[in-house]
Design a protein around this motif. Structure first.
Motif, PDB file in Angstrom:
ATOM      1  N   ALA A 174       0.824  -1.213   0.000  1.00 42.64           N
ATOM      2  CA  ALA A 174       0.000   0.000   0.000  1.00 42.64           C
ATOM      3  C   ALA A 174       0.857   1.262   0.000  1.00 42.64           C
ATOM      4  O   ALA A 174       0.380   2.337  -0.381  1.00 42.64           O
ATOM      5  CB  ALA A 174      -0.924  -0.003   1.223  1.00 42.64           C
ATOM      6  N   SER A 175       2.117   1.143   0.418  1.00 38.78           N
ATOM      7  CA  SER A 175       3.023   2.291   0.465  1.00 38.78           C
ATOM      8  C   SER A 175       3.789   2.489  -0.834  1.00 38.78           C
ATOM      9  O   SER A 175       4.620   3.388  -0.935  1.00 38.78           O
ATOM     10  CB  SER A 175       4.004   2.127   1.628  1.00 38.78           C
ATOM     11  N   GLY A 176       3.539   1.634  -1.841  1.00 35.56           N
ATOM     12  CA  GLY A 176       4.142   1.825  -3.148  1.00 35.56           C
ATOM     13  C   GLY A 176       5.351   0.978  -3.451  1.00 35.56           C
ATOM     14  O   GLY A 176       5.942   1.105  -4.523  1.00 35.56           O
ATOM     15  N   ALA A 177       5.751   0.100  -2.535  1.00 32.82           N
ATOM     16  CA  ALA A 177       6.875  -0.807  -2.788  1.00 32.82           C
ATOM     17  C   ALA A 177       6.337  -2.202  -3.081  1.00 32.82           C
ATOM     18  O   ALA A 177       5.144  -2.473  -2.916  1.00 32.82           O
ATOM     19  CB  ALA A 177       7.822  -0.828  -1.601  1.00 32.82           C
ATOM     20  N   THR A 178       7.227  -3.090  -3.501  1.00 28.52           N
ATOM     21  CA  THR A 178       6.833  -4.468  -3.801  1.00 28.52           C
ATOM     22  C   THR A 178       7.365  -5.395  -2.712  1.00 28.52           C
ATOM     23  O   THR A 178       8.578  -5.613  -2.611  1.00 28.52           O
ATOM     24  CB  THR A 178       7.396  -4.916  -5.162  1.00 28.52           C
ATOM     25  N   PRO A 179       6.477  -5.937  -1.864  1.00 23.06           N
ATOM     26  CA  PRO A 179       6.945  -6.822  -0.797  1.00 23.06           C
ATOM     27  C   PRO A 179       7.328  -8.197  -1.322  1.00 23.06           C
ATOM     28  O   PRO A 179       6.693  -8.719  -2.242  1.00 23.06           O
ATOM     29  CB  PRO A 179       5.746  -6.906   0.151  1.00 23.06           C
ATOM     30  N   VAL A 180       8.368  -8.775  -0.763  1.00 24.37           N
ATOM     31  CA  VAL A 180       8.794 -10.133  -1.087  1.00 24.37           C
ATOM     32  C   VAL A 180       8.809 -10.926   0.214  1.00 24.37           C
ATOM     33  O   VAL A 180       9.420 -10.504   1.197  1.00 24.37           O
ATOM     34  CB  VAL A 180      10.195 -10.161  -1.725  1.00 24.37           C
ATOM     35  N   VAL A 181       8.113 -12.059   0.236  1.00 23.58           N
ATOM     36  CA  VAL A 181       8.087 -12.929   1.415  1.00 23.58           C
ATOM     37  C   VAL A 181       8.697 -14.265   1.028  1.00 23.58           C
ATOM     38  O   VAL A 181       8.211 -14.946   0.128  1.00 23.58           O
ATOM     39  CB  VAL A 181       6.656 -13.119   1.951  1.00 23.58           C
TER      40      VAL A 181
END
Length: 215
Positions: A77-84
């Motif tokens: 939601a903050s504009g970055a791409t999360p990686v898990v």
């Protein structure tokens, strides 16, 4: 001999006010950032549009999974791409403890690691509201004696209930330099809904990183 029982109205009112006061104080408590720090060398560094590896350390797998989902959602939601990473053995600690985490971030092409350590912060045992009343004021007529006074009696309504407030220590690490860019401690008031607490910690914590200019 006449017998008269008088309930202590003032004691009852005081007990109810105390119970209401506890509820009001709990209602006023909010999830908040207790302390945070940013490295001035990374001022103006934004991770918007970049990949960020999200890692959580927690007391049990369920909390860890919820933490990673909630933090990842806030990062997205903050504009970055999360990686898990599917590897459950990744840790948040500094090198060399998290060499495996650092390798996973580089393999995924992540520019930063957002690590969150979730754990209990405070546990409150609430015995529940109490009710008190007084007994007294009985006497006799004629040659009988008169006794006065009161006896205060209190008893709880319902059983005791424990609620735990959780805290998140969040650390944003630059992958290229392996330096901490930003860190904070976020706490949330006690509740029996642990999932909601973790969601609040993620929202407030990532929001603080966003306010600091990293997203």
């Amino acid at each position: 001999m006449a017998f008269k029982r008088i309930f202590g109205a003032r004691g009852l009112a005081a007990a109810l006010l105390i119970g209401s006061g506890v509820g009001l104080m709990a209602g006023c408590a909010t999830t908040q950032v207790n302390v945070q720090w940013s490295d001035p060398e990374f001022a103006g560094r934004s991770l918007r549009g970049e990949k960020v590896l999200v890692v959580c350390d927690a007391p049990d797998p369920a909390i860890r999974g919820v933490c990673q989902d909630e933090v990842a959602a806030q990062v997205r939601a903050s504009g970055a791409t999360p990686v898990v990473s599917p590897d459950a053995g990744l840790t948040v600690g500094p090198p060399p403890a998290n060499d495996k985490t650092l390798a996973a971030a580089r393999a995924a092409g992540a520019k930063a690691i957002l690590g969150s350590t979730i754990g209990p912060d405070v546990t409150v045992v609430n015995p529940g509201p109490s009710v008190g009343f007084g007994l007294g004021g009985f006497g006799g007529s004629g040659g009988g004696s008169v006794m006065g006074g009161s006896v205060g009696i209190g008893f709880p309504i319902g059983g005791g209930q424990a609620t735990t407030g959780y805290a998140a220590n969040m650390v944003l690490t630059d992958v290229a330099t392996v330096r901490v860019m930003w860190t904070s401690k976020v706490t949330t008031p006690g509740s029996q809904n642990v999932g909601a607490q973790i969601g609040d910690l993620a929202r407030v914590g990532v929001g603080a990183a966003r306010t600091a200019g990293f997203f």
